[in-house]
Design a protein around this motif. Structure first.
Motif, mmCIF file in Angstrom:
data_model
loop_
_atom_site.group_PDB
_atom_site.id
_atom_site.type_symbol
_atom_site.label_atom_id
_atom_site.label_comp_id
_atom_site.label_asym_id
_atom_site.label_seq_id
_atom_site.Cartn_x
_atom_site.Cartn_y
_atom_site.Cartn_z
ATOM 1 N N VAL A 25 1.866 -16.808 -59.566
ATOM 2 C CA VAL A 25 1.874 -15.841 -60.934
ATOM 3 C C VAL A 25 1.580 -14.894 -60.447
ATOM 4 N N GLU A 26 1.154 -14.509 -59.135
ATOM 5 C CA GLU A 26 0.903 -13.067 -58.187
ATOM 6 C C GLU A 26 1.865 -12.216 -57.947
ATOM 7 N N LEU A 27 3.566 -13.326 -57.578
ATOM 8 C CA LEU A 27 4.771 -12.421 -57.675
ATOM 9 C C LEU A 27 5.449 -12.593 -58.470
ATOM 10 N N ALA A 28 5.025 -12.110 -59.682
ATOM 11 C CA ALA A 28 6.050 -11.859 -60.835
ATOM 12 C C ALA A 28 6.380 -10.117 -60.474
ATOM 13 N N GLY A 29 7.666 -9.913 -60.038
ATOM 14 C CA GLY A 29 8.211 -8.800 -60.549
ATOM 15 C C GLY A 29 8.889 -8.498 -59.325
ATOM 16 N N ALA A 30 8.845 -9.470 -58.790
ATOM 17 C CA ALA A 30 9.137 -9.681 -56.508
ATOM 18 C C ALA A 30 11.061 -9.665 -56.803
ATOM 19 N N HIS A 31 11.455 -8.406 -55.983
ATOM 20 C CA HIS A 31 12.943 -9.729 -55.399
ATOM 21 C C HIS A 31 13.006 -10.225 -54.020
ATOM 22 N N ASP A 32 11.758 -11.237 -53.313
ATOM 23 C CA ASP A 32 12.094 -11.510 -51.814
ATOM 24 C C ASP A 32 10.749 -12.465 -51.595
ATOM 25 N N THR A 33 10.652 -13.567 -52.355
ATOM 26 C CA THR A 33 9.239 -14.314 -51.669
ATOM 27 C C THR A 33 9.690 -15.313 -51.008
ATOM 28 N N ALA A 34 9.034 -15.713 -50.282
ATOM 29 C CA ALA A 34 8.827 -16.810 -49.331
ATOM 30 C C ALA A 34 7.290 -17.403 -49.310
ATOM 31 N N SER A 35 7.375 -18.812 -48.880
ATOM 32 C CA SER A 35 6.101 -19.518 -48.440
ATOM 33 C C SER A 35 5.958 -19.674 -46.696
ATOM 34 N N LEU A 36 4.786 -19.086 -46.288
ATOM 35 C CA LEU A 36 4.019 -19.891 -44.953
ATOM 36 C C LEU A 36 2.968 -20.366 -44.501
ATOM 37 N N GLY A 37 3.116 -21.545 -44.959
ATOM 38 C CA GLY A 37 2.315 -22.697 -44.932
ATOM 39 C C GLY A 37 1.278 -22.601 -46.269
ATOM 40 N N VAL A 43 8.082 -9.085 -51.237
ATOM 41 C CA VAL A 43 8.478 -8.168 -51.643
ATOM 42 C C VAL A 43 8.815 -7.830 -52.946
ATOM 43 N N PHE A 44 8.049 -6.392 -52.956
ATOM 44 C CA PHE A 44 8.266 -5.659 -54.045
ATOM 45 C C PHE A 44 9.033 -4.812 -54.287
ATOM 46 N N PRO A 45 9.545 -4.114 -54.936
ATOM 47 C CA PRO A 45 10.055 -2.528 -55.322
ATOM 48 C C PRO A 45 9.227 -1.487 -54.536
ATOM 49 N N GLY A 46 10.177 -0.827 -53.412
ATOM 50 C CA GLY A 46 9.556 -0.010 -52.952
ATOM 51 C C GLY A 46 9.532 0.064 -51.003
ATOM 52 N N GLY A 47 9.719 -1.135 -51.633
ATOM 53 C CA GLY A 47 9.262 -1.830 -49.661
ATOM 54 C C GLY A 47 7.922 -2.182 -49.811
ATOM 55 N N ALA A 71 2.201 -13.523 -40.974
ATOM 56 C CA ALA A 71 2.790 -12.963 -41.939
ATOM 57 C C ALA A 71 3.307 -12.069 -41.778
ATOM 58 N N LEU A 72 2.665 -10.994 -40.843
ATOM 59 C CA LEU A 72 3.903 -9.625 -39.698
ATOM 60 C C LEU A 72 4.866 -9.578 -39.234
ATOM 61 N N ALA A 73 5.210 -11.712 -39.144
ATOM 62 C CA ALA A 73 5.992 -11.059 -38.298
ATOM 63 C C ALA A 73 7.375 -11.594 -39.191
ATOM 64 N N HIS A 74 6.879 -12.033 -40.319
ATOM 65 C CA HIS A 74 8.102 -12.238 -40.523
ATOM 66 C C HIS A 74 7.851 -11.062 -42.531
ATOM 67 N N PHE A 75 7.061 -10.131 -41.840
ATOM 68 C CA PHE A 75 7.916 -8.730 -42.807
ATOM 69 C C PHE A 75 8.375 -8.017 -42.025
ATOM 70 N N ALA A 76 8.402 -8.454 -40.858
ATOM 71 C CA ALA A 76 8.765 -7.440 -39.997
ATOM 72 C C ALA A 76 10.036 -7.629 -39.435
ATOM 73 N N SER A 77 10.787 -8.632 -40.122
ATOM 74 C CA SER A 77 11.904 -9.615 -40.231
ATOM 75 C C SER A 77 12.776 -9.283 -41.302
ATOM 76 N N LEU A 78 12.062 -8.251 -42.126
ATOM 77 C CA LEU A 78 12.688 -7.571 -43.632
ATOM 78 C C LEU A 78 12.690 -6.424 -43.191
ATOM 79 N N PRO A 79 14.182 -5.681 -43.621
ATOM 80 C CA PRO A 79 13.841 -4.104 -43.146
ATOM 81 C C PRO A 79 13.397 -3.358 -44.876
ATOM 82 N N GLY A 80 13.258 -2.398 -44.192
ATOM 83 C CA GLY A 80 12.385 -0.950 -45.628
ATOM 84 C C GLY A 80 11.390 -2.065 -45.866
ATOM 85 N N ILE A 81 10.749 -2.541 -45.372
ATOM 86 C CA ILE A 81 9.453 -2.519 -45.316
ATOM 87 C C ILE A 81 7.884 -1.505 -45.142
ATOM 88 N N ARG A 82 7.526 -1.118 -46.368
ATOM 89 C CA ARG A 82 6.333 0.632 -45.820
ATOM 90 C C ARG A 82 4.710 0.000 -45.881
#
Length: 271
Positions: A25-37, A43-47, A71-82
């Motif tokens: 429910v906290e991820l409503a509006g996100a354009h990219d989601t994943a589970s890590l354990g 990822v929400f708009p604006g990186g 979690a950090l490794a996951h986001f490091a693999s995605l472009p545009g994370i601010r």
């Protein structure tokens, strides 16, 4: 209220909060989601990256550090994370989480109180000062006036951009309600109601009152009005993450503190 009854009520509220307001429910509006354990990352708009969960699976300190690294490794693999927000709660079993987040470059922001109350208990008659009326903001001009007031209260120079974003959100989400207190067409206080789809909850957000109008019951009246709107929409509970400025006001309106939440934020060095 007897102490035992108070503890029981808080436990019930907290259980409902953990069950209904955490995880997907906290991820409503996100354009990219994943589970890590046990983690849910998005990822929400604006990186803007976000990390949420209902629990950490009973992990010990080493396991928690492993989750932070993953979690950090996951986001490091995605472009545009601010930036990345890890939303912690004080009542979680999370050994070593603070140290692990700090070691990985996260910075804690101010803690906020998790406030919850039954909407039916917050409906009350509140006498408004002469000349003050409550009004639901629907038009663009009404939203702009509301955000101009927020800009004054919070010192937000970018309130025009916030107004544009709120106008867009209001057009996309008919369930969201913006309520204002108005004197001679000037907004002196405001707050919004955001029903959470698929839950018994509606959120109270965006509460603010001009300094010269505080302490006169206006915000309590707005809270009662939003409680009535929540009940009309079939919601049972109201919830808000509150600063120490707003917590006493919501407590007087009938919400109780069940825990605290602290966001830890990692910011990209190139931002």
């Amino acid at each position: 209220m007897a102490n035992a009854d108070g503890h029981r009520m808080i436990a019930e509220y907290l259980a409902a909060y953990d069950r209904q307001l955490r995880g997907d429910v906290e991820l409503a509006g996100a354009h990219d989601t994943a589970s890590l354990g046990p983690l849910r990352v998005a990822v929400f708009p604006g990186g803007q990256g976000f990390i949420g969960y209902q629990h950490l699976g009973g992990a010990d300190a080493d396991g928690v550090r492993g989750l932070v690294d993953a979690a950090l490794a996951h986001f490091a693999s995605l472009p545009g994370i601010r930036s990345i927000e890890w939303k912690t709660r004080a009542h979680d079993h999370a050994p070593g989480l603070h140290d692990a987040l700090i070691a990985c470059g996260f910075v804690p922001e101010d803690a906020e109180s998790i406030m919850i109350g039954e909407a039916s208990l917050l409906v009350q008659e509140v006498a408004l000062p002469d000349g003050v009326t409550l009004r639901r903001a629907r038009s663009d001009d009404e939203v702009i006036a509301m955000e101009r007031m927020h800009g004054i209260v919070f010192g937000h120079r970018e309130w025009h951009a916030r107004a544009d974003e709120m106008i867009r959100r209001l057009a996309e989400d008919e369930s969201m309600e913006l309520w204002t207190a108005v004197v001679d067409d000037e907004v002196v206080s405001a707050g919004r109601l955001e029903p959470v789809v698929g839950t018994e909850f509606a959120g109270l957000w965006g509460g603010a009152t001009l300094p010269q109008w505080r302490g006169r019951g206006i915000y309590r009246a707005l809270t009662a009005q939003r409680a009535m709107a929540a009940l009309a929409g079939g919601k049972t509970y109201l919830q808000s993450d509150s600063t120490e400025f707003s917590r006493p006001i919501l407590a007087r309106a009938g919400l109780v503190k069940v825990s605290t939440t602290t966001p830890y934020v990692w910011t990209s060095p190139v931002c």
